[in-house]
Design a protein around this motif. Structure first.
Motif, short mmCIF file in Angstrom:
data_model
loop_
_atom_site.label_atom_id
_atom_site.label_comp_id
_atom_site.label_asym_id
_atom_site.label_seq_id
_atom_site.Cartn_x
_atom_site.Cartn_y
_atom_site.Cartn_z
N UNK A 13 0.83 -1.20 0.00
CA UNK A 13 0.00 0.00 0.00
C UNK A 13 0.86 1.26 0.00
N UNK A 14 1.99 1.22 0.70
CA UNK A 14 2.89 2.37 0.74
C UNK A 14 3.40 2.71 -0.66
N UNK A 15 3.79 1.69 -1.41
CA UNK A 15 4.30 1.94 -2.77
C UNK A 15 3.19 2.36 -3.72
N UNK A 16 1.99 1.82 -3.54
CA UNK A 16 0.87 2.29 -4.35
C UNK A 16 0.59 3.77 -4.08
N UNK A 17 0.71 4.18 -2.82
CA UNK A 17 0.39 5.55 -2.44
C UNK A 17 1.28 6.56 -3.14
N UNK A 18 2.49 6.16 -3.48
CA UNK A 18 3.43 7.07 -4.13
C UNK A 18 2.91 7.57 -5.47
N UNK A 19 2.09 6.77 -6.13
CA UNK A 19 1.56 7.17 -7.44
C UNK A 19 0.09 7.55 -7.38
N UNK A 20 -0.43 7.79 -6.19
CA UNK A 20 -1.84 8.11 -6.07
C UNK A 20 -2.20 9.36 -6.87
N UNK A 21 -1.30 10.35 -6.86
CA UNK A 21 -1.56 11.59 -7.60
C UNK A 21 -1.67 11.30 -9.10
N UNK A 22 -0.78 10.43 -9.61
CA UNK A 22 -0.79 10.12 -11.03
C UNK A 22 -2.03 9.34 -11.42
#
Length: 546
Positions: free
Chosen positions: A366-375
């Motif tokens: 989930x942490x790594x998914x969150x990094x691209x949440x804006x994109x």
């Protein structure tokens, strides 16, 4: 006039409020979806059965994206709008009803044939992307896939009904369809899992798909739609949709192939890897769906109308405004998901057979998914903007390029021992790259996109996000020593209080720093609650109305 207001009379506030309606309904659907995932994880754990369940989605989803989503998102709404306008009233006239019948007839026949063929041939292609499964689980995945192939037929017809409702600005029923879909799955797990195991979840998927279609069918019938079977593939409107859908369908096919490949890689990483990837993906999709998709759906008719008028400056102003609103809302969501990832996973999924090791693995993903949440939140808007210009080829080129990059990066990261987190990181980096490429191409297409104003707003948002993160982490640490972190109540209390305080800090700081987005949202809320509010007149000026 359609639904009391013509498409060309859409205002900025109407777009925002339509997005707000969609966001609320999407939020309800996502929360129900999280409860669905909690039931699944608690009943089956992050194990082999849940791996087979998620693998069973891949082929039907691929077919749905290839033959349905491409046609509806790229072609149906613009073409159907012409028939609706020609009928000239708020109820569906004869020409619009006949055209919709032809689309439904053609699509229904195609979906029925392909669904039957997919179910019959599942034993050939499912093993290709479940090679890491044990033989008995691979066979289970085949059987689940066959059952799941009923779902695209219902969802395909439902997608046409969705396009009809969006054209008539009937967003409420359209937004409730995903809610009843998730309700079907929840009931399938709750009522049938104890009797037929993981097959109960798939029965729930099929039932939910039928309900997704049925609730919208009732609404379009009330609009005056009358179905007549007429698979006229030579109809000019049907042919136009076909021409527009090919590049879009190819783009979606690339994305689905990407997920199939990810499933294949994850299947070789150990039992539970596919489940961890999908559970984390579903969690992060909550803010992405609520914010990104809602604004994209609500703004698309307005952007298309501006393009039709040749108002490129208007397109750029509206695009910039929506980008800033999405970023204003997605940035605090990203901070919250990064700092509260373990609490979110444990509260939503931590029950039954979903143990602490599963929690840690899912929280890392989930942490790594969150990094691209804006994109991921910006992607629907920027793609819809290309569609407004009837350009479906450039998004296809970018999608294909980003998938190739993602596959190379995923293999590299997995080879470095990152496991499922490596797959997620590759996905996130690829999503960010895709936004950069699409932004550059859109800028080449229509000129500067008001970047100066966007960067100015982002500087305020980032400053507020830093303050939010410090406040959230501090309160989380303090509460960690006060509440009992071994209980659901303790974990929920820590996450809820720290998250609420952090978000409050973010909004206060952005308001004090003069954020245009913060003040606009507050102003719109006040105007909405006031008995006297601004009304936009046809000449664009504002008057007061009740």
């Amino acid at each position: 006039m359609m639904a009391g207001k013509g498409i060309g009379n859409a205002t900025r506030n109407s777009v925002t409020w339509a997005a707000a309606l969609l966001a609320v309904a999407t939020l309800a659907s996502k929360f129900l979806g999280m409860y669905r995932d909690r039931l699944l994880s608690g009943t089956f754990g992050a194990g082999a059965e849940l791996d087979a369940y998620y693998a069973a989605f891949r082929a039907p989803d691929f077919m749905f994206g290839l033959f349905v989503t491409g046609a509806i998102s790229a072609g149906f709404i613009p073409v159907f709008t012409r028939y609706v306008v020609s009928d000239g009233n708020s109820r569906m006239g004869e020409s619009a009803s006949l055209f919709a019948s032809r689309v439904i007839s053609v699509m229904g026949v195609i979906l029925a044939v392909i669904s039957a063929a997919g179910a019959a041939c599942a034993h050939w292609f499912v093993p290709l992307y479940t090679s890491g499964f044990a033989p008995d689980m691979q066979q289970t995945a085949v059987l689940l896939t066959r059952l799941m192939f009923l779902s695209p037929f219902f969802l395909g017809l439902s997608a046409v009904f969705s396009g009809m409702l969006q054209t008539y600005k009937r967003f409420l029923v359209y937004s409730l369809a995903p809610v009843v879909y998730n309700l079907g799955i929840v009931l399938g797990v709750a009522l049938l899992a104890g009797w037929i195991g993981i097959y109960g979840a798939v029965v729930g998927v099929v039932a939910g798909s039928f309900l997704h279609m049925a609730i919208q069918l009732v609404s379009v019938l009330r609009l005056g739609f009358r179905f007549s079977f007429s698979p006229a593939v030579r109809d000019d409107g049907v042919k136009e949709i076909g021409r527009m859908m090919v590049p879009r369908a190819a783009s979606l096919a690339v994305e689905q192939v990407n997920l199939v490949i990810l499933t294949g890689i994850a299947s070789a990483l150990g039992v539970g890897s596919i489940a961890v990837f999908n559970l984390a993906f579903n969690l992060q999709s909550l803010p992405v769906g609520v914010l990104g998709v809602s604004f994209a759906v609500a703004s698309f008719p307005f952007l298309a109308e501006l393009v039709e008028r040749g108002d490129r400056e208007g397109v750029k102003r509206e695009f910039s405004r929506i980008v800033r609103l999405i970023m204003f809302l997605v940035i605090p969501a990203t901070v919250a998901f990064l700092l509260l990832r373990a609490q979110i996973v444990r509260v939503v999924l931590g029950t039954g057979d979903f143990d602490w090791a599963n929690t840690v693995d899912t929280a890392d993903a989930l942490a790594f998914f969150s990094l691209s949440m804006f994109a991921q939140a910006l992607l629907p808007l920027i793609v819809k903007t290309f569609f407004a210009f009837r350009n479906v080829r450039l998004p296809l080129i970018v999608a294909a390029s980003s998938v190739v990059f993602e596959r190379l990066l995923a293999w590299k990261l997995v080879g470095m021992g990152m496991g499922t987190s490596g797959l997620v990181l590759a996905y996130s980096v690829s999503a960010a790259l895709r936004i950069v490429l699409l932004w550059a191409l859109l800028r080449m297409l229509i000129g500067a996109l008001d970047e100066g104003r966007i960067v100015k707003s982002l500087s305020v948002m980032v400053t507020a996000a830093i303050a939010m993160g410090l406040a959230l982490q501090g309160i989380k640490t303090v509460l960690g020593g006060v509440v009992d972190m071994q209980t659901f109540t303790g974990v929920f209390t820590q996450g809820a209080l720290a998250g609420t305080a952090g978000i409050a800090v973010y909004f206060v700081v952005t308001y004090l720093l003069g954020s245009e987005e913060s003040r606009r949202l507050i102003g719109m809320a006040r105007a909405r609650l006031s008995p006297v509010r601004a009304v936009t007149s046809p000449d664009g000026s504002e008057t007061e109305g009740v």
